[in-house]
Design an enzyme around this catalytic site. Sequence first.
Site, mmCIF file in Angstrom:
data_model
loop_
_atom_site.group_PDB
_atom_site.id
_atom_site.type_symbol
_atom_site.label_atom_id
_atom_site.label_comp_id
_atom_site.label_asym_id
_atom_site.label_seq_id
_atom_site.Cartn_x
_atom_site.Cartn_y
_atom_site.Cartn_z
ATOM 1 N N VAL A 5 0.857 -1.183 0.000
ATOM 2 C CA VAL A 5 0.000 0.000 0.000
ATOM 3 C C VAL A 5 0.895 1.236 0.000
ATOM 4 O O VAL A 5 1.856 1.315 0.771
ATOM 5 C CB VAL A 5 -0.920 0.032 1.248
ATOM 6 N N PHE A 6 0.565 2.215 -0.860
ATOM 7 C CA PHE A 6 1.317 3.467 -0.934
ATOM 8 C C PHE A 6 0.582 4.556 -0.161
ATOM 9 O O PHE A 6 -0.606 4.781 -0.362
ATOM 10 C CB PHE A 6 1.489 3.896 -2.394
ATOM 11 N N GLY A 7 1.317 5.220 0.726
ATOM 12 C CA GLY A 7 0.776 6.349 1.478
ATOM 13 C C GLY A 7 1.419 7.647 1.033
ATOM 14 O O GLY A 7 2.647 7.727 0.932
ATOM 15 N N TYR A 8 0.595 8.659 0.793
ATOM 16 C CA TYR A 8 1.104 9.948 0.341
ATOM 17 C C TYR A 8 0.600 11.101 1.201
ATOM 18 O O TYR A 8 0.926 12.252 0.962
ATOM 19 C CB TYR A 8 0.735 10.186 -1.131
ATOM 20 N N GLY A 9 -0.215 10.789 2.208
ATOM 21 C CA GLY A 9 -0.724 11.782 3.153
ATOM 22 C C GLY A 9 -0.398 11.304 4.557
ATOM 23 O O GLY A 9 0.731 10.944 4.855
ATOM 24 N N GLU A 87 -9.809 5.280 5.105
ATOM 25 C CA GLU A 87 -9.730 6.018 3.843
ATOM 26 C C GLU A 87 -11.086 6.061 3.138
ATOM 27 O O GLU A 87 -11.162 6.060 1.920
ATOM 28 C CB GLU A 87 -8.672 5.369 2.941
#
Length: 183
Positions: A5-9, A87
Amino acid sequence: MVLWVFGYGSLIWNPGFDFDEKLIGYIKDYKRVFDLACIDHRGTPEHPARTCTLEQSTGAICWGAAYCVRGGPEKEKLAMEYLERRECEYDSKTLVEFYTENDTSTPIVTGVIVFTSTPDKVSNKYYLGPAPLEEMARQIATASGPCGNNREYLFKLEKAMLDIGIRESFLNDFILRKPLFLV
């Protein structure tokens, strides 16, 4: 099977789920934007916060963290159930390729899940869309919800990015409006 999983926040500094590996890097052809309403964490239905989503943008890169969950289907299921609750404003999951600064031509991981938001106010009730920078800064400066104020989200995102060695001009545009954030 392995879940990435990619997190950007806020997932960068507060993943909130059990993971086995964290990699710092980026995805290509997306940029971070503050176009998503948050009504349950950093805002309310009456005064939504502005949080990050991704916008497709050819040639752009978005830095963040990729989390790996190993250990079988049950562990992956628990992580996804948590992430889908957290999310909930994001109406789409997209599969992306993840890169590190060690190899910019070949992804280190493929099939990484990223939560995104359909950029359409009709089909996605949480999509706020772009607005003038001053208007977005004022909204971020004044929104608050059960998990804290929207300013804190912005400042924690800036710190998380600086901690991984990234100074993002998009975030600096907001930070330079500090008088608005002294509310």
